[in-house]
Design an enzyme around this catalytic site. Structure first.
Site, PDB file in Angstrom:
ATOM      1  N   GLU A  29       0.745  -0.966   0.084  1.00 29.79           N
ATOM      2  CA  GLU A  29      -0.056  -0.113  -0.015  1.00 29.79           C
ATOM      3  C   GLU A  29       0.903   1.300  -0.057  1.00 29.79           C
ATOM      4  OE1 GLU A  29      -3.449   1.946   2.805  1.00 29.79           O
ATOM      5  OE2 GLU A  29      -2.738   0.206   3.422  1.00 29.79           O
ATOM      6  N   LEU A  30       0.476   2.123  -1.014  1.00 34.69           N
ATOM      7  CA  LEU A  30       1.603   3.289  -1.067  1.00 34.69           C
ATOM      8  C   LEU A  30       0.396   4.311  -0.853  1.00 34.69           C
ATOM      9  CD1 LEU A  30       3.576   2.333  -4.596  1.00 34.69           C
ATOM     10  CD2 LEU A  30       4.115   1.992  -1.999  1.00 34.69           C
TER      11      LEU A  30
END
Length: 133
Positions: free
Chosen positions: A121-122
């Site tokens: 997850e960015l």
């Protein structure tokens, strides 16, 4: 006892060279060698130690398995710029941008997978400058 911060974590991977290249070229992490030739990825004040599947250093997780991690990284910059970078790098976006709840507040996130299938997850803090599509 009170925990202050996370220093490092360990990812068990199928191919250390392939993993190092992905995290270096796509996510901008620094690749480092330490100890007796061990490999790691450094970003900010943390690092990710890489263990080759089947050859993990003891002690290790009970069942070290490539592709079993789900990690969230906070970005410098915008989600839109990150989406453009990932598209130019040929990295598929699994989901997002979406709103999520992080450790200190609301995030705007996208999801990708690394070469082993770990979910990454960015994220950026949600706010007026990061609300675009």
């Amino acid at each position: 006892m009170q925990i202050a911060a996370l220093d490092h974590l360990v990812l068990t991977v199928a191919d250390i060279a392939r993993t190092r290249e992905f995290y270096r070229s796509v996510l901008g992490m620094e690749t480092v060698t330490f100890g007796d030739g061990r490999q790691a990825l450094r970003y900010g004040q943390q690092k990710i130690n890489l263990h080759q599947a089947g050859l993990s250093f003891a002690p290790h997780a009970r069942f070290p398995t490539p592709g079993s991690a789900d990690l969230c990284f906070l970005l410098v910059g915008s989600i839109d710029a990150t989406v453009s970078h990932l598209q130019a790098s040929g990295v598929p976006i699994v989901a997002g941008p979406v709103r999520r709840t992080g450790a200190t507040g609301t995030l705007r996130s996208i999801y990708i997978r690394d070469p082993d299938g770990n979910l990454l997850e960015l994220s950026v803090p949600a706010g007026p400058s990061n609300e675009g599509g």
